[in-house]
Design a protein around this motif. Sequence first.
Motif, PDB file in Angstrom:
ATOM      1  N   GLU A 128       0.710  -1.648  -0.007  1.00 50.67           N
ATOM      2  CA  GLU A 128      -0.486   0.408  -0.484  1.00 50.67           C
ATOM      3  C   GLU A 128       0.858   1.668   0.188  1.00 50.67           C
ATOM      4  N   LYS A 129       1.944   1.538   1.007  1.00 49.41           N
ATOM      5  CA  LYS A 129       2.709   2.508   1.053  1.00 49.41           C
ATOM      6  C   LYS A 129       3.944   2.728   0.095  1.00 49.41           C
ATOM      7  N   LEU A 130       4.095   1.324  -0.897  1.00 53.45           N
ATOM      8  CA  LEU A 130       4.838   1.539  -2.286  1.00 53.45           C
ATOM      9  C   LEU A 130       3.696   2.062  -3.366  1.00 53.45           C
ATOM     10  N   LEU A 131       2.188   1.695  -3.372  1.00 55.19           N
ATOM     11  CA  LEU A 131       1.456   1.677  -4.833  1.00 55.19           C
ATOM     12  C   LEU A 131       0.812   3.736  -4.387  1.00 55.19           C
ATOM     13  N   GLN A 132       0.894   4.282  -2.755  1.00 51.29           N
ATOM     14  CA  GLN A 132       0.723   5.827  -2.670  1.00 51.29           C
ATOM     15  C   GLN A 132       2.089   6.545  -3.151  1.00 51.29           C
ATOM     16  N   ILE A 133       3.244   5.844  -2.738  1.00 49.02           N
ATOM     17  CA  ILE A 133       4.404   6.516  -3.799  1.00 49.02           C
ATOM     18  C   ILE A 133       4.057   6.338  -4.961  1.00 49.02           C
ATOM     19  N   LYS A 134       4.251   5.386  -6.213  1.00 48.34           N
ATOM     20  CA  LYS A 134       4.417   5.238  -7.035  1.00 48.34           C
ATOM     21  C   LYS A 134       3.260   6.886  -7.459  1.00 48.34           C
ATOM     22  N   SER A 135       1.688   7.019  -6.921  1.00 49.10           N
ATOM     23  CA  SER A 135       0.913   7.332  -7.522  1.00 49.10           C
ATOM     24  C   SER A 135       1.117   8.529  -7.307  1.00 49.10           C
ATOM     25  N   GLU A 136       1.801   9.308  -6.822  1.00 45.37           N
ATOM     26  CA  GLU A 136       2.282  10.769  -6.256  1.00 45.37           C
ATOM     27  C   GLU A 136       3.523  11.169  -7.165  1.00 45.37           C
ATOM     28  N   LYS A 155      -2.464  -8.304  -6.322  1.00 43.58           N
ATOM     29  CA  LYS A 155      -3.323  -6.989  -6.804  1.00 43.58           C
ATOM     30  C   LYS A 155      -2.202  -5.932  -6.579  1.00 43.58           C
ATOM     31  N   PHE A 156      -1.117  -5.307  -5.988  1.00 40.73           N
ATOM     32  CA  PHE A 156      -0.212  -5.055  -5.795  1.00 40.73           C
ATOM     33  C   PHE A 156       0.176  -4.739  -7.558  1.00 40.73           C
ATOM     34  N   ILE A 157       0.904  -5.296  -7.577  1.00 45.43           N
ATOM     35  CA  ILE A 157       1.409  -5.540  -9.155  1.00 45.43           C
ATOM     36  C   ILE A 157       0.147  -4.959  -9.961  1.00 45.43           C
ATOM     37  N   ASP A 158      -1.046  -5.096 -10.186  1.00 48.28           N
ATOM     38  CA  ASP A 158      -2.075  -5.080 -10.988  1.00 48.28           C
ATOM     39  C   ASP A 158      -2.665  -4.353 -10.535  1.00 48.28           C
ATOM     40  N   ASP A 186      13.043 -12.817  -6.036  1.00 50.22           N
ATOM     41  CA  ASP A 186      13.770 -11.429  -7.039  1.00 50.22           C
ATOM     42  C   ASP A 186      13.250 -11.182  -8.119  1.00 50.22           C
ATOM     43  N   ARG A 187      12.511 -10.155  -8.485  1.00 50.17           N
ATOM     44  CA  ARG A 187      12.601 -10.099  -9.749  1.00 50.17           C
ATOM     45  C   ARG A 187      12.126  -8.401  -9.883  1.00 50.17           C
ATOM     46  N   TYR A 188      12.263  -8.011 -10.727  1.00 51.37           N
ATOM     47  CA  TYR A 188      11.896  -6.421 -11.817  1.00 51.37           C
ATOM     48  C   TYR A 188      11.169  -6.492 -11.587  1.00 51.37           C
ATOM     49  N   LEU A 189       9.646  -4.732 -11.901  1.00 44.05           N
ATOM     50  CA  LEU A 189       8.458  -4.788 -11.841  1.00 44.05           C
ATOM     51  C   LEU A 189       8.922  -3.967 -13.146  1.00 44.05           C
ATOM     52  N   VAL A 190       8.301  -3.662 -13.642  1.00 41.61           N
ATOM     53  CA  VAL A 190       8.481  -2.372 -14.781  1.00 41.61           C
ATOM     54  C   VAL A 190       6.449  -1.390 -15.263  1.00 41.61           C
ATOM     55  N   CYS A 191       6.709  -0.544 -15.481  1.00 38.84           N
ATOM     56  CA  CYS A 191       5.824   0.433 -15.504  1.00 38.84           C
ATOM     57  C   CYS A 191       5.360   0.518 -17.101  1.00 38.84           C
ATOM     58  N   SER A 192       3.853   0.501 -18.003  1.00 37.36           N
ATOM     59  CA  SER A 192       3.734   0.503 -19.456  1.00 37.36           C
ATOM     60  C   SER A 192       4.349   1.251 -20.307  1.00 37.36           C
ATOM     61  N   ASN A 193       5.329   2.555 -19.335  1.00 37.93           N
ATOM     62  CA  ASN A 193       6.273   3.512 -19.859  1.00 37.93           C
ATOM     63  C   ASN A 193       7.636   2.725 -20.093  1.00 37.93           C
TER      64      ASN A 193
END
Length: 205
Positions: free
Chosen positions: A24-32, A67-70, A98-105
């Motif tokens: 939830e904290k990571l999701l908030q940081i990303k949204s900001e 759910k966080f990834i989605d 271990d993994r990488y998660l990347v955004c659509s950009n």
Amino acid sequence: MNSKTAEISRCHTHLPNEKKELWEKLLQIKSEKQGTWIIMGDFNTVRRREERHNSSFCPSSAFWFNKFIDRAGLFDPRMGGHRFTFFCQSERKLSKLDRYLVCSNFITAFPHTTVVAQPRELSDHCPITLQTETDDYGKPLFRFLNSWLNREGFDQFIKDTLTKFKGYGAPDAYLAAKLRYLKEEIRKKRAIDYPDEIAELRRMK
């Protein structure tokens, strides 16, 4: 274009609820913070049961992680090399932590992105690397499918193409050049026809 990277370090004391709070904290940081995101590291959790071997699987942790990834709009690039990234030698436990998660950009900029789990040496984790380019081995091999002959107008296309060819030289060189010309014209036609064929197959489902 701003780039933000977050690394998640392993902590064996994290309970499912604590991990949920972290997502939830990571999701908030990303949204900001707008930009191109790469989040990588040891997440100390897996996405599915088959990512663990001889190790307990927590459905709740996997649910909230997925759910966080989605919700964050992140992508988990395909991983090559080793199937698991963490190895507990004393208990013979294997996990993909271990993994990488990347955004659509990032995916838009680097559509051929892959992740490789490298061989382990001193650590109990495999180092993982993000690869944004694939080796270029030139054009793919040309393959002719017999089913193309059944498509309406294809035989006429072959005749018209061969008629349009203009060449010169010894008979063997002339024939080779003529066949190369035909092959390239077929490639061009297939590039045009293929999307329509896929759309037709989807309508038939």
